[in-house]
Structures are given as structure tokens and as C-alpha cells.
Motif scaffolding. Structure first.
Motif, PDB file in Angstrom:
ATOM      1  N   GLY A  82       2.751  29.652   0.621  1.00  0.00           N
ATOM      2  CA  GLY A  82       1.499  29.450   1.622  1.00  0.00           C
ATOM      3  C   GLY A  82       1.677  30.323   2.750  1.00  0.00           C
ATOM      4  O   GLY A  82       2.547  31.047   2.942  1.00  0.00           O
ATOM      5  N   ASP A  83       0.567  30.871   3.342  1.00  0.00           N
ATOM      6  CA  ASP A  83       0.496  32.005   4.254  1.00  0.00           C
ATOM      7  C   ASP A  83       1.000  31.123   5.479  1.00  0.00           C
ATOM      8  O   ASP A  83       0.987  29.769   5.613  1.00  0.00           O
ATOM      9  N   ARG A  84       0.803  31.970   6.701  1.00  0.00           N
ATOM     10  CA  ARG A  84       1.352  31.153   8.039  1.00  0.00           C
ATOM     11  C   ARG A  84       0.492  30.824   9.030  1.00  0.00           C
ATOM     12  O   ARG A  84       0.681  30.455  10.129  1.00  0.00           O
ATOM     13  N   ARG A  85      -0.937  31.243   8.802  1.00  0.00           N
ATOM     14  CA  ARG A  85      -2.017  30.963   9.834  1.00  0.00           C
ATOM     15  C   ARG A  85      -2.596  29.612   9.904  1.00  0.00           C
ATOM     16  O   ARG A  85      -2.651  29.029   8.844  1.00  0.00           O
ATOM     17  N   GLN A  94      -2.119  29.067  15.648  1.00  0.00           N
ATOM     18  CA  GLN A  94      -0.681  29.553  15.429  1.00  0.00           C
ATOM     19  C   GLN A  94      -0.543  30.565  14.351  1.00  0.00           C
ATOM     20  O   GLN A  94      -1.133  30.389  13.353  1.00  0.00           O
ATOM     21  N   ARG A  95       0.296  31.537  14.415  1.00  0.00           N
ATOM     22  CA  ARG A  95       0.438  32.400  13.683  1.00  0.00           C
ATOM     23  C   ARG A  95       1.750  32.251  12.721  1.00  0.00           C
ATOM     24  O   ARG A  95       1.973  32.735  11.672  1.00  0.00           O
ATOM     25  N   ASP A  96       2.859  31.271  13.063  1.00  0.00           N
ATOM     26  CA  ASP A  96       4.031  31.164  11.948  1.00  0.00           C
ATOM     27  C   ASP A  96       3.998  29.883  11.587  1.00  0.00           C
ATOM     28  O   ASP A  96       5.129  29.213  11.441  1.00  0.00           O
ATOM     29  N   ARG A 254       5.434  41.158  13.557  1.00  0.00           N
ATOM     30  CA  ARG A 254       6.084  40.231  13.996  1.00  0.00           C
ATOM     31  C   ARG A 254       7.196  39.492  12.927  1.00  0.00           C
ATOM     32  O   ARG A 254       7.790  38.419  13.240  1.00  0.00           O
ATOM     33  N   ARG A 255       7.195  40.272  11.847  1.00  0.00           N
ATOM     34  CA  ARG A 255       7.908  39.842  10.915  1.00  0.00           C
ATOM     35  C   ARG A 255       7.684  38.476  10.315  1.00  0.00           C
ATOM     36  O   ARG A 255       8.745  37.522  10.307  1.00  0.00           O
ATOM     37  N   LEU A 256       6.457  38.120  10.062  1.00  0.00           N
ATOM     38  CA  LEU A 256       5.902  36.818   9.526  1.00  0.00           C
ATOM     39  C   LEU A 256       5.397  37.054   8.245  1.00  0.00           C
ATOM     40  O   LEU A 256       4.469  37.586   8.001  1.00  0.00           O
ATOM     41  N   PHE A 257       6.120  36.342   7.115  1.00  0.00           N
ATOM     42  CA  PHE A 257       5.861  36.359   5.894  1.00  0.00           C
ATOM     43  C   PHE A 257       5.672  35.157   5.296  1.00  0.00           C
ATOM     44  O   PHE A 257       6.088  33.898   5.860  1.00  0.00           O
ATOM     45  N   PRO A 258       5.032  34.961   4.124  1.00  0.00           N
ATOM     46  CA  PRO A 258       4.587  33.582   3.411  1.00  0.00           C
ATOM     47  C   PRO A 258       5.963  32.983   3.218  1.00  0.00           C
ATOM     48  O   PRO A 258       7.046  33.343   3.164  1.00  0.00           O
ATOM     49  N   VAL A 259       5.570  31.491   3.397  1.00  0.00           N
ATOM     50  CA  VAL A 259       6.743  30.676   2.840  1.00  0.00           C
ATOM     51  C   VAL A 259       6.880  30.572   1.460  1.00  0.00           C
ATOM     52  O   VAL A 259       5.951  29.953   1.044  1.00  0.00           O
ATOM     53  N   VAL A 260       7.798  30.627   0.705  1.00  0.00           N
ATOM     54  CA  VAL A 260       7.718  30.405  -0.735  1.00  0.00           C
ATOM     55  C   VAL A 260       8.870  29.402  -1.020  1.00  0.00           C
ATOM     56  O   VAL A 260      10.044  29.558  -0.524  1.00  0.00           O
ATOM     57  N   ILE A 261       8.595  28.183  -2.237  1.00  0.00           N
ATOM     58  CA  ILE A 261       9.553  27.342  -2.618  1.00  0.00           C
ATOM     59  C   ILE A 261       9.520  27.558  -4.320  1.00  0.00           C
ATOM     60  O   ILE A 261       8.422  27.402  -4.613  1.00  0.00           O
ATOM     61  N   SER A 262      10.726  27.646  -4.765  1.00  0.00           N
ATOM     62  CA  SER A 262      10.525  27.769  -6.237  1.00  0.00           C
ATOM     63  C   SER A 262      11.461  26.421  -6.514  1.00  0.00           C
ATOM     64  O   SER A 262      12.293  25.746  -6.088  1.00  0.00           O
TER      65      SER A 262
END
Length: 294
Positions: A82-85, A94-96, A254-262
Motif C-alpha cells: 500500500g502507498d502511504r498517503r 498524512q504522508r506516512d 522524506r524516505r517514504l516508501f510503500p509498506v509491503v507484506i509477503s
């Protein structure tokens, strides 16, 4: 010689409901003892006022919304990202924000829609799965988990009619599957609680879902390894952010990247390390500089 009978201490006032034997569903317990704590319960005095376009209370409160979530199967299981926005109208609320969560050892949920209610729903869902496993001694089956979440979405119908819609995306590894190649599963829902098993091997929800799904349709490879599957998810989120203003793209500053779960049969549900996702994301961005269309 007889001794006087020791008086019974009884049950402390207010604890009867907590000590009484009951069902293994924590949600049912909350419904019976403290229904006001359930997700989607609109405060008393706020009557439904659904106008043109169905905005209602959601339009008046301008509650933050979260998007976009993608999920896809790969050779050893399933990936969800998922993205962070989070947005509130045309403003970035919220950006994160994190919208993808591990719910137990072999499942995860991504949320789109009204952020506050969605987060409450995921927390209650996670507690319910843990409560069931501790009470029954075994984890709930994959279909049982999917049906439990469907019931929670359906219970939110009153709030959804007022504009507080929550649409989760549920994924997991079915440890009871006869074929390991089919153990990774994706389940989608509609706002009224309808549950649908996704058989294409990929899906997306949220405002950028149309663009993300189009990217997944072209890039998805069910025989891919984990690293390739994660990159495909990141590429699809990049495409969604490219066309949907509510979806946040990679924020290198800002070093904000998607959250990923495997989720696999060997490792279970694992939130991928930020360093891993940052490296893959920077590689995707570098590739898009050379070829913006991907």
C-alpha cells in the motif's frame, strides 16, 4: 466441632461479563458488553443526513481517507502493498500512513476508505483472530478469517450509508490447501460486506485501483519469485500515483516508501524491511526516469 461456613466473596461488581464463559468471538463479546466501542458506530445525536452524491456526515467531517492497496500471488504465496498517503478532500492529511497490516501468522489486511474506522476494524479483527486461537487452541481457518472480516464490513453498513465507507483487501496463505500452488489467496469485499475470492491472481482497491489493476494485468506473473512480485507491486503503485492524486508516489526526499507484506508457507506473514523496499523503489524510479511509461 463445626466451623462456620466461609462467606463467598462473589464476583466483583462489573466483572461478571468478563468472567462468564462465552463464545470464542471477541467481536461478539464487545457487541454484548460495549457496543459503542465497535468500529463504525456513529456518535449519538448525529442523525443520517445523506444528500446528493451520498456525502452525508463524511462530507461534513471531511474524514481522512486512505488509498491505494494492491495484492498479487507469486510462486510461493502472496504479496500485499500500500502507498502511504491519506487525503482529506483535496488536502494531504498524512504522508506516512500505514494501510497494510499483519493480522496473524499467515494473513494480512490492506485498508481503503475512511481511515479512522478502517484502523479500528483492523485492530479488532487482529484481536479477534488471536482471541479465537487462544480460546480454541487452533487458528481460525482461512475461510473463517475471510468470513469474520466480511461480518465486520457488513456491521459498518450504517456508517457506510453516511459516507464512512471501508473496503478492506484480505490476503493470506491457506495452510489447509491441498495444492501448495493455490495456497496464496486474495479476498475482496464490497461496502455492504459481500465477500469475493479473487481468482485472477491480483487485485487492487482504493481510488487508484483502476490504474494499479491495469498495471498488474500486464506485469503479473504467478510463477515469479518474491523479489519480482514485490517489484511488480511497487510498479503498479507507481502507475496509480502517476494518474491518481490521492495515491502517494515514492517520496525519496522524506524516505517514504510503500509498506509491503509477503506471506508464504515457510516464513508466514512478514513485513518487508524498509531497506529492502527502499532499494527496490529507487530502482523502479531510476527505470522510470529512463522510460516514464514503464
Amino acid at each position: 466441632m463445626s466451623f462456620p461456613e466461609r462467606p463467598s466473596l462473589g464476583t466483583p461488581p462489573g466483572l461478571g461479563a468478563y468472567l462468564a464463559p462465552g463464545q470464542s468471538s471477541f467481536t461478539d463479546f464487545v457487541t454484548a458488553t460495549a457496543p459503542h466501542l465497535l468500529p463504525g458506530r456513529v456518535p449519538e445525536g448525529l442523525a443520517p443526513r445523506v444528500g446528493v452524491g451520498g456525502g452525508g456526515l463524511a462530507a461534513e467531517l471531511d474524514a481522512p481517507h486512505g488509498t491505494t492497496i494492491v495484492a498479487l500471488k507469486f510462486a510461493d504465496g502472496v504479496v500485499i502493498a500500500g502507498d502511504r498517503r491519506a487525503t482529506s478532500g483535496n488536502v494531504i492529511a498524512q504522508r506516512d500512513m500505514e494501510k497494510v497490516f499483519v493480522t496473524d501468522s499467515h494473513s494480512a489486511v490492506g485498508i481503503a476508505g475512511t481511515a479512522g474506522i478502517a484502523l479500528q476494524m483492523v485492530r479488532l479483527f487482529s484481536v479477534d483472530l488471536e482471541h479465537y486461537e487462544k480460546t480454541e487452541g487452533v487458528p481460525l481457518s482461512f475461510d473463517g478469517k475471510a468470513n469474520k472480516l466480511a461480518g465486520m464490513v457488513q456491521a459498518n453498513l450504517g456508517a457506510a450509508l453516511q459516507g464512512f465507507v471501508v473496503v478492506p483487501l484480505f490476503v493470506g496463505y491457506d495452510t489447509d490447501a491441498a495444492d501448495a500452488a493455490q495456497a496464496g489467496r486474495i479476498v475482496t469485499y464490497d461496502p455492504v460486506g459481500g465477500r469475493y475470492d479473487e481468482h485472477l491472481g491480483y487485485h487492487s482497491v482504493g481510488s487508484g485501483s483502476v490504474y494499479a489493476r491495469s498495471a498488474l494485468k500486464k506485469r503479473h506473473d504467478p510463477a515469479a519469485d518474491l523479489s519480482t512480485a514485490i517489484r511488480t507491486a511497487l510498479e503498479s503503485l507507481y502507475d496509480a500515483a502517476d494518474d491518481d492524486t490521492a495515491t502517494g508516489g515514492p517520496d525519496l526526499t522524506r524516505r517514504l516508501f510503500p509498506v509491503v507484506i509477503s506471506i508464504t508457507g515457510v516464513d508466514g506473514a512478514v513485513k518487508r524491511p524498509e531497506e529492502e523496499i527502499e532499494a527496490l523503489t529507487r530502482d523502479v524510479v531510476a527505470g522510470r526516469i529512463e522510460n516514464p511509461g514503464g
